[in-house]
Scaffold this active site. Structure first.
Site, PDB file in Angstrom:
ATOM      1  N   GLU A 143       0.846  -1.200   0.000  1.00 33.40           N
ATOM      2  CA  GLU A 143       0.000   0.000   0.000  1.00 33.40           C
ATOM      3  C   GLU A 143       0.878   1.246   0.000  1.00 33.40           C
ATOM      4  O   GLU A 143       2.041   1.195   0.435  1.00 33.40           O
ATOM      5  CB  GLU A 143      -0.895  -0.075   1.269  1.00 33.40           C
ATOM      6  CG  GLU A 143      -1.756   1.113   1.573  1.00 33.40           C
ATOM      7  CD  GLU A 143      -2.815   1.434   0.525  1.00 33.40           C
ATOM      8  OE1 GLU A 143      -2.447   1.549  -0.654  1.00 33.40           O
ATOM      9  OE2 GLU A 143      -3.984   1.617   0.896  1.00 33.40           O
ATOM     10  N   ASP A 144       0.345   2.351  -0.484  1.00 33.35           N
ATOM     11  CA  ASP A 144       1.125   3.594  -0.483  1.00 33.35           C
ATOM     12  C   ASP A 144       1.138   4.255   0.896  1.00 33.35           C
ATOM     13  O   ASP A 144       2.174   4.640   1.404  1.00 33.35           O
ATOM     14  CB  ASP A 144       0.615   4.574  -1.558  1.00 33.35           C
ATOM     15  CG  ASP A 144      -0.892   4.859  -1.468  1.00 33.35           C
ATOM     16  OD1 ASP A 144      -1.599   4.285  -0.617  1.00 33.35           O
ATOM     17  OD2 ASP A 144      -1.370   5.689  -2.282  1.00 33.35           O
TER      18      ASP A 144
ATOM     19  N   ARG B   2       1.226  11.672  -9.134  1.00 35.69           N
ATOM     20  CA  ARG B   2       1.678  10.291  -8.896  1.00 35.69           C
ATOM     21  C   ARG B   2       3.060  10.039  -9.490  1.00 35.69           C
ATOM     22  O   ARG B   2       3.760   9.121  -9.094  1.00 35.69           O
ATOM     23  CB  ARG B   2       0.701   9.288  -9.527  1.00 35.69           C
ATOM     24  CG  ARG B   2      -0.684   9.265  -8.904  1.00 35.69           C
ATOM     25  CD  ARG B   2      -1.439   8.038  -9.401  1.00 35.69           C
ATOM     26  NE  ARG B   2      -2.872   8.107  -9.181  1.00 35.69           N
ATOM     27  CZ  ARG B   2      -3.488   7.726  -8.065  1.00 35.69           C
ATOM     28  NH1 ARG B   2      -2.782   7.303  -7.037  1.00 35.69           N
ATOM     29  NH2 ARG B   2      -4.806   7.795  -7.967  1.00 35.69           N
TER      30      ARG B   2
ATOM     31  N   ASP C  54      -3.877   5.495   6.468  1.00 39.18           N
ATOM     32  CA  ASP C  54      -4.383   6.715   7.074  1.00 39.18           C
ATOM     33  C   ASP C  54      -5.408   6.305   8.137  1.00 39.18           C
ATOM     34  O   ASP C  54      -5.049   5.927   9.245  1.00 39.18           O
ATOM     35  CB  ASP C  54      -4.973   7.537   5.917  1.00 39.18           C
ATOM     36  CG  ASP C  54      -5.381   8.935   6.286  1.00 39.18           C
ATOM     37  OD1 ASP C  54      -4.583   9.646   6.894  1.00 39.18           O
ATOM     38  OD2 ASP C  54      -6.520   9.325   5.955  1.00 39.18           O
TER      39      ASP C  54
ATOM     40  N   PHE D   5      -1.276  16.249   4.196  1.00 40.31           N
ATOM     41  CA  PHE D   5      -1.633  15.560   2.966  1.00 40.31           C
ATOM     42  C   PHE D   5      -0.420  15.522   2.057  1.00 40.31           C
ATOM     43  O   PHE D   5       0.119  16.560   1.676  1.00 40.31           O
ATOM     44  CB  PHE D   5      -2.822  16.224   2.277  1.00 40.31           C
ATOM     45  CG  PHE D   5      -3.439  15.335   1.239  1.00 40.31           C
ATOM     46  CD1 PHE D   5      -4.285  14.301   1.607  1.00 40.31           C
ATOM     47  CD2 PHE D   5      -3.139  15.494  -0.108  1.00 40.31           C
ATOM     48  CE1 PHE D   5      -4.818  13.441   0.655  1.00 40.31           C
ATOM     49  CE2 PHE D   5      -3.676  14.643  -1.071  1.00 40.31           C
ATOM     50  CZ  PHE D   5      -4.522  13.623  -0.679  1.00 40.31           C
TER      51      PHE D   5
HETATM   52  P1  IMP Z   1      -7.382   4.763   4.626  1.00 36.35           P
HETATM   53  O1  IMP Z   1      -8.450   3.788   4.280  1.00 36.35           O
HETATM   54  O2  IMP Z   1      -7.946   6.004   5.273  1.00 36.35           O
HETATM   55  O3  IMP Z   1      -6.248   4.181   5.440  1.00 36.35           O
HETATM   56  O4  IMP Z   1      -6.859   5.338   3.274  1.00 36.35           O
HETATM   57  C1  IMP Z   1      -5.815   4.859   2.576  1.00 36.35           C
HETATM   58  C2  IMP Z   1      -5.829   5.504   1.191  1.00 36.35           C
HETATM   59  O5  IMP Z   1      -6.133   6.905   1.277  1.00 36.35           O
HETATM   60  C3  IMP Z   1      -4.463   5.435   0.567  1.00 36.35           C
HETATM   61  O6  IMP Z   1      -4.327   4.301  -0.236  1.00 36.35           O
HETATM   62  C4  IMP Z   1      -4.409   6.713  -0.250  1.00 36.35           C
HETATM   63  O7  IMP Z   1      -4.895   6.455  -1.544  1.00 36.35           O
HETATM   64  C5  IMP Z   1      -5.331   7.674   0.423  1.00 36.35           C
HETATM   65  N1  IMP Z   1      -4.604   8.687   1.236  1.00 36.35           N
HETATM   66  C6  IMP Z   1      -4.586   8.799   2.578  1.00 36.35           C
HETATM   67  N2  IMP Z   1      -3.796   9.808   2.993  1.00 36.35           N
HETATM   68  C7  IMP Z   1      -3.286  10.361   1.873  1.00 36.35           C
HETATM   69  C8  IMP Z   1      -2.362  11.447   1.629  1.00 36.35           C
HETATM   70  O8  IMP Z   1      -1.822  12.134   2.510  1.00 36.35           O
HETATM   71  N3  IMP Z   1      -2.086  11.705   0.310  1.00 36.35           N
HETATM   72  C9  IMP Z   1      -2.626  10.990  -0.715  1.00 36.35           C
HETATM   73  N4  IMP Z   1      -3.473   9.966  -0.535  1.00 36.35           N
HETATM   74  C10 IMP Z   1      -3.806   9.655   0.747  1.00 36.35           C
HETATM   75 MG    MG Z   2      -5.439   7.509  -3.448  1.00 35.96          MG
END
Ligand code: IMP
Ligand code: MG
Length: 178
Positions: free
Chosen positions: A98-99, A164, A102, A151
């Protein structure tokens, strides 16, 4: 540095060193067992490619695309499958790539989904971790960097699908997303 950025948070060199370090950790942990790397589209693409170059274990790759964001900067908590796995994962050792983690909703959903598909093991590898924003608890096995509650974009991560392509991780100027 890209003109829309306030600063570079993690350089290209730091990211490459992290990819090498994590690949070595994975090889040591799996000791010759084969691994299915599942990249989450689209954010994990750059990291997945760099990580895999250093992995020596036998492995295959697959991709999933899920969405929990409606194009903004906050998670909605709902996860939709846009593209599913292309191969079965029953009795396989899976590492999700995963990138960024959050809120944790995306990974919480996917780990349960893979367990229901009878994976032998499921581990999580993320380039970035934002622990301060967690809404659901998840175990993260491999982490590149902990990042503050800002962010970030670049190296796969987007804002409205842009940035990206950047080879580093940066923080957007507030006026860009404000
Ligand atoms: P989660 O389900 O809230 O953990 O979200 C994870 C996804 O939210 C990641 O795969 C990202 O695509 C996106 N995301 C969360 N924080 C950021 C950020 O700071 N920049 C860009 N994308 C984010
Ligand atoms: Mg995203």
């Amino acid at each position: 540095m890209h003109q829309d950025l306030k600063k570079i948070l993690i350089s290209e060199e730091e990211i490459q060193a992290a990819a090498k370090r994590i690949a070595a950790q994975i090889d040591a942990d799996y000791k010759g067992e084969s691994i299915v790397f599942v990249g989450l589209l689209k954010g994990s693409v750059q990291f997945m490619a760099d990580l895999l170059k250093h992995v020596e274990s036998m492995c295959t790759i697959d991709f999933m695309c899920v969405s929990s964001y409606g194009g903004g900067t906050k998670s909605t908590g709902r996860v939709n499958i846009i593209k599913d796995l292309s191969e079965p994962i029953d009795d396989k050792n899976v590492i999700i790539v995963e990138d960024i983690i959050d809120s944790g909703h995306t990974l919480s959903f996917i780990t349960k989904y893979f367990a229901a598909k009878n994976a032998r093991s499921v581990r999580i590898c993320t380039l970035l971790n934002k622990p301060s924003r967690r809404e659901v608890e998840i175990d993260v096995d491999y982490i590149g960097f902990e990042v503050p509650d800002e962010f970030v974009v670049g190296y796969g991560l987007d804002f409205r699908e842009y940035y990206r392509n950047l080879p580093y991780i940066g923080v957007l100027k507030p006026e860009i997303y404000g």
